[in-house]
Design a protein around this motif. Structure first.
Motif, PDB file in Angstrom:
ATOM      1  N   GLY A 133       3.280  75.839  36.094  1.00  0.00           N
ATOM      2  CA  GLY A 133       4.482  75.033  35.967  1.00  0.00           C
ATOM      3  C   GLY A 133       5.430  75.258  37.129  1.00  0.00           C
ATOM      4  O   GLY A 133       5.072  75.895  38.118  1.00  0.00           O
ATOM      5  N   PRO A 134       6.618  74.750  37.090  1.00  0.00           N
ATOM      6  CA  PRO A 134       7.175  73.936  36.007  1.00  0.00           C
ATOM      7  C   PRO A 134       6.622  72.517  36.011  1.00  0.00           C
ATOM      8  O   PRO A 134       6.352  71.951  37.068  1.00  0.00           O
ATOM      9  N   PHE A 135       6.440  71.953  34.826  1.00  0.00           N
ATOM     10  CA  PHE A 135       5.898  70.617  34.694  1.00  0.00           C
ATOM     11  C   PHE A 135       6.995  69.561  34.577  1.00  0.00           C
ATOM     12  O   PHE A 135       6.710  68.380  34.651  1.00  0.00           O
ATOM     13  N   ASN A 136       8.226  69.982  34.347  1.00  0.00           N
ATOM     14  CA  ASN A 136       9.323  69.030  34.285  1.00  0.00           C
ATOM     15  C   ASN A 136      10.591  69.737  34.731  1.00  0.00           C
ATOM     16  O   ASN A 136      10.679  70.975  34.720  1.00  0.00           O
ATOM     17  N   MET A 137      11.562  68.953  35.143  1.00  0.00           N
ATOM     18  CA  MET A 137      12.857  69.468  35.562  1.00  0.00           C
ATOM     19  C   MET A 137      13.925  68.865  34.659  1.00  0.00           C
ATOM     20  O   MET A 137      14.115  67.644  34.642  1.00  0.00           O
ATOM     21  N   PRO A 138      14.624  69.678  33.853  1.00  0.00           N
ATOM     22  CA  PRO A 138      15.682  69.127  32.996  1.00  0.00           C
ATOM     23  C   PRO A 138      16.743  68.409  33.818  1.00  0.00           C
ATOM     24  O   PRO A 138      17.070  68.820  34.938  1.00  0.00           O
ATOM     25  N   ARG A 139      17.269  67.337  33.271  1.00  0.00           N
ATOM     26  CA  ARG A 139      18.228  66.518  33.996  1.00  0.00           C
ATOM     27  C   ARG A 139      19.486  67.310  34.334  1.00  0.00           C
ATOM     28  O   ARG A 139      20.012  67.211  35.445  1.00  0.00           O
ATOM     29  N   LEU A 140      19.973  68.123  33.379  1.00  0.00           N
ATOM     30  CA  LEU A 140      21.181  68.900  33.628  1.00  0.00           C
ATOM     31  C   LEU A 140      20.942  69.984  34.673  1.00  0.00           C
ATOM     32  O   LEU A 140      21.820  70.273  35.490  1.00  0.00           O
ATOM     33  N   LYS A 141      19.758  70.565  34.677  1.00  0.00           N
ATOM     34  CA  LYS A 141      19.440  71.595  35.667  1.00  0.00           C
ATOM     35  C   LYS A 141      19.326  70.994  37.062  1.00  0.00           C
ATOM     36  O   LYS A 141      19.744  71.610  38.057  1.00  0.00           O
ATOM     37  N   GLU A 142      18.756  69.802  37.159  1.00  0.00           N
ATOM     38  CA  GLU A 142      18.660  69.143  38.458  1.00  0.00           C
ATOM     39  C   GLU A 142      20.043  68.763  38.980  1.00  0.00           C
ATOM     40  O   GLU A 142      20.317  68.872  40.183  1.00  0.00           O
ATOM     41  N   THR A 143      20.929  68.326  38.084  1.00  0.00           N
ATOM     42  CA  THR A 143      22.303  68.034  38.485  1.00  0.00           C
ATOM     43  C   THR A 143      23.010  69.283  38.985  1.00  0.00           C
ATOM     44  O   THR A 143      23.773  69.246  39.962  1.00  0.00           O
ATOM     45  N   PHE A 144      22.748  70.408  38.327  1.00  0.00           N
ATOM     46  CA  PHE A 144      23.368  71.663  38.760  1.00  0.00           C
ATOM     47  C   PHE A 144      22.893  72.049  40.157  1.00  0.00           C
ATOM     48  O   PHE A 144      23.697  72.441  41.010  1.00  0.00           O
ATOM     49  N   ARG A 145      21.595  71.936  40.421  1.00  0.00           N
ATOM     50  CA  ARG A 145      21.062  72.378  41.712  1.00  0.00           C
ATOM     51  C   ARG A 145      21.469  71.450  42.850  1.00  0.00           C
ATOM     52  O   ARG A 145      21.676  71.908  43.981  1.00  0.00           O
ATOM     53  N   THR A 146      21.569  70.156  42.582  1.00  0.00           N
ATOM     54  CA  THR A 146      21.854  69.206  43.653  1.00  0.00           C
ATOM     55  C   THR A 146      23.338  69.025  43.923  1.00  0.00           C
ATOM     56  O   THR A 146      23.732  68.812  45.080  1.00  0.00           O
ATOM     57  N   ASN A 147      24.181  69.102  42.899  1.00  0.00           N
ATOM     58  CA  ASN A 147      25.605  68.801  43.074  1.00  0.00           C
ATOM     59  C   ASN A 147      26.511  69.975  42.737  1.00  0.00           C
ATOM     60  O   ASN A 147      27.396  70.336  43.515  1.00  0.00           O
ATOM     61  N   LEU A 148      26.313  70.572  41.554  1.00  0.00           N
ATOM     62  CA  LEU A 148      27.292  71.534  41.048  1.00  0.00           C
ATOM     63  C   LEU A 148      27.245  72.869  41.779  1.00  0.00           C
ATOM     64  O   LEU A 148      28.275  73.536  41.913  1.00  0.00           O
ATOM     65  N   ALA A 149      26.079  73.288  42.251  1.00  0.00           N
ATOM     66  CA  ALA A 149      25.973  74.604  42.888  1.00  0.00           C
ATOM     67  C   ALA A 149      26.858  74.691  44.122  1.00  0.00           C
ATOM     68  O   ALA A 149      27.584  75.685  44.324  1.00  0.00           O
ATOM     69  N   SER A 150      26.835  73.675  44.958  1.00  0.00           N
ATOM     70  CA  SER A 150      27.686  73.690  46.159  1.00  0.00           C
ATOM     71  C   SER A 150      29.158  73.558  45.791  1.00  0.00           C
ATOM     72  O   SER A 150      30.029  74.141  46.463  1.00  0.00           O
ATOM     73  N   ASP A 151      29.461  72.807  44.733  1.00  0.00           N
ATOM     74  CA  ASP A 151      30.858  72.671  44.315  1.00  0.00           C
ATOM     75  C   ASP A 151      31.423  73.983  43.796  1.00  0.00           C
ATOM     76  O   ASP A 151      32.609  74.286  43.998  1.00  0.00           O
ATOM     77  N   LEU A 152      30.614  74.775  43.116  1.00  0.00           N
ATOM     78  CA  LEU A 152      31.090  76.070  42.618  1.00  0.00           C
ATOM     79  C   LEU A 152      31.453  77.001  43.762  1.00  0.00           C
ATOM     80  O   LEU A 152      32.450  77.729  43.690  1.00  0.00           O
ATOM     81  N   MET A 153      30.659  76.987  44.831  1.00  0.00           N
ATOM     82  CA  MET A 153      30.996  77.826  45.979  1.00  0.00           C
ATOM     83  C   MET A 153      32.291  77.355  46.634  1.00  0.00           C
ATOM     84  O   MET A 153      33.086  78.168  47.124  1.00  0.00           O
ATOM     85  N   THR A 154      32.544  76.041  46.641  1.00  0.00           N
ATOM     86  CA  THR A 154      33.780  75.520  47.224  1.00  0.00           C
ATOM     87  C   THR A 154      34.992  75.867  46.360  1.00  0.00           C
ATOM     88  O   THR A 154      36.055  76.257  46.871  1.00  0.00           O
ATOM     89  N   LEU A 155      34.857  75.733  45.027  1.00  0.00           N
ATOM     90  CA  LEU A 155      35.981  76.008  44.138  1.00  0.00           C
ATOM     91  C   LEU A 155      36.343  77.490  44.119  1.00  0.00           C
ATOM     92  O   LEU A 155      37.516  77.842  43.964  1.00  0.00           O
ATOM     93  N   ALA A 156      35.350  78.359  44.243  1.00  0.00           N
ATOM     94  CA  ALA A 156      35.602  79.797  44.160  1.00  0.00           C
ATOM     95  C   ALA A 156      35.748  80.450  45.529  1.00  0.00           C
ATOM     96  O   ALA A 156      35.794  81.669  45.619  1.00  0.00           O
ATOM     97  N   TYR A 157      35.862  79.637  46.590  1.00  0.00           N
ATOM     98  CA  TYR A 157      35.960  80.213  47.937  1.00  0.00           C
ATOM     99  C   TYR A 157      37.346  80.806  48.151  1.00  0.00           C
ATOM    100  O   TYR A 157      38.370  80.187  47.835  1.00  0.00           O
ATOM    101  N   ILE A 158      37.393  81.999  48.688  1.00  0.00           N
ATOM    102  CA  ILE A 158      38.646  82.682  49.014  1.00  0.00           C
ATOM    103  C   ILE A 158      38.622  82.988  50.500  1.00  0.00           C
ATOM    104  O   ILE A 158      37.758  83.738  50.971  1.00  0.00           O
ATOM    105  N   HIS A 159      39.550  82.377  51.232  1.00  0.00           N
ATOM    106  CA  HIS A 159      39.582  82.553  52.681  1.00  0.00           C
ATOM    107  C   HIS A 159      40.305  83.850  53.029  1.00  0.00           C
ATOM    108  O   HIS A 159      41.435  84.089  52.588  1.00  0.00           O
ATOM    109  N   ILE A 160      39.657  84.679  53.805  1.00  0.00           N
ATOM    110  CA  ILE A 160      40.244  85.932  54.281  1.00  0.00           C
ATOM    111  C   ILE A 160      40.325  85.844  55.795  1.00  0.00           C
ATOM    112  O   ILE A 160      39.293  85.783  56.466  1.00  0.00           O
ATOM    113  N   PRO A 161      41.524  85.780  56.371  1.00  0.00           N
ATOM    114  CA  PRO A 161      41.633  85.672  57.830  1.00  0.00           C
ATOM    115  C   PRO A 161      41.008  86.876  58.520  1.00  0.00           C
ATOM    116  O   PRO A 161      41.021  87.997  57.987  1.00  0.00           O
TER     117      PRO A 161
END
Length: 356
Positions: free
Chosen positions: A122-150
């Protein structure tokens, strides 16, 4: 050329120069035109020496094997009679039974490799919510939780989470530090979200508590059937630890059931709950914002009326007695290191939170 090129070896053919007759012969073999008007390709091939040995009939027209041919066809006997065999130790790879560390020259193949000892297809299928997380939400989480340190900012020294021993006793010299006051165990320290530790759904535990099952065992059977239909996993029965007189509960008696789902099954269950159950709950504010255990896990409960909205229960609603369908408690375990990161993940997936 009188002599056919088939009788000459390949190396000799490469060294022998082409003559005019050979070039004309090859050109004529490659052509699809008949030598004379009205001649068929089969008749044309007979006039050319090099094409005389070719099979003019199609392989699809060959007769089927007879019963005698099938009887004599024994590949296992041919393999057993073969004298020369390849040494298995040299030409066949066997993964090691024990891993001797990451620096050992021989390493086990990954579980996705078919030759691995722990191969999991496997895997023989990809859940729709998991695919949404990998394609869209994962990068958004890194952007929302980013803390800039000069650059050049001095690093803060981490606070001491353990207390030192006070006193002049010589036994305190090499003794381990004490835990903080009021906390027997230290909570997980929050780590910044990077591409290496993006929070994900790890497992989901669905449990139900039905004290009425002590008097009527059918209530436990219905509760177990409902959880089985919701999650697709066979629940295990749970027993009460203490006796509670108000609930008529006795210690060490079966009073509920629970099940835990992992991987794609957890993503599928969460997808159904977010998009099919939550929008149909009347006057539902959402999940309380103060929920969480401090380590990235979120818990909430559903009433019996909410459990009836699951499609697996709703399609066979007549199979369950209406007054016996129980509520459930859902615990979502994530790989986040704080409740803040876990709520960011669940909010991105579609679970609403409200603050009191």
């Amino acid at each position: 050329m009188a002599t056919s090129l088939r009788g000459v070896s390949r190396s000799a053919r490469a060294l022998q120069p082409f003559s005019s007759t050979q070039f004309a012969s090859v050109r004529r073999c490659a052509s699809t035109q008949a030598p004379g008007s009205g001649a068929t390709p089969a008749a044309a091939s007979k006039n050319i020496p090099d094409l005389a040995e070719l099979e003019t009939r199609s392989a699809l027209e060959a007769p089927l094997p007879s019963a005698e041919d099938k009887k004599d066809f024994r590949p296992w006997k041919r393999a057993a009679d073969r004298k020369a065999r390849l040494p298995s130790s040299r030409y066949q790879y066997h993964p090691p039974k024990y891993n001797r560390g990451p620096l050992h020259p021989i390493q086990s193949p990954p579980s996705s490799d078919p030759i691995a000892r722990d191969f999991v297809p496997g895997p023989f299928n990809m859940p729709r919510l998991k695919e949404t997380f990998r394609t869209n939400l994962a990068s958004d989480l890194m952007t929302l939780a980013y803390i800039h340190i000069p650059p050049g900012t001095p690093k803060k020294e981490p606070t001491e989470r353990l207390r030192s021993w006070e006193g002049d006793s010589p036994y305190f010299a090499n003794r381990a530090r004490r835990a903080p006051r009021g906390a027997p165990e230290l909570p997980i320290r929050e780590r910044d979200i990077t591409f290496r530790n993006i929070p994900e759904i790890k497992e989901i535990t669905v449990s139900t508590f039905v004290p009425a099952g002590l008097k009527d065992p059918n209530v436990l059977i219905v509760a177990r059937a409902v959880l089985l239909a919701m999650t697709g996993s066979v629940p295990e029965m749970t027993k009460s630890k203490n006796s509670v007189v108000q609930w008529q509960l006795q210690a060490n008696k079966t009073a509920g059931c629970k099940t835990t789902i992992y991987g794609n099954a957890a993503w599928e269950f969460l997808d159904r709950m977010i998009h099919l159950v939550f929008p149909r709950i009347k006057d539902w504010k959402g999940v309380k914002g103060s929920t969480g255990d401090g380590s990235g896990n979120v818990q909430f409960g559903l009433n019996p009326e909410d459990v009836q909205l699951f499609p697996e229960v709703e399609c066979n609603y007549d199979m369950y007695p209406a007054k016996m369908i129980p509520g459930c408690h859902i615990a979502i375990k994530t790989t986040a290191t704080s409740d803040r990161q876990a709520k960011l993940l669940l909010q991105g997936l579609g679970i609403p939170f409200y603050s009191t």
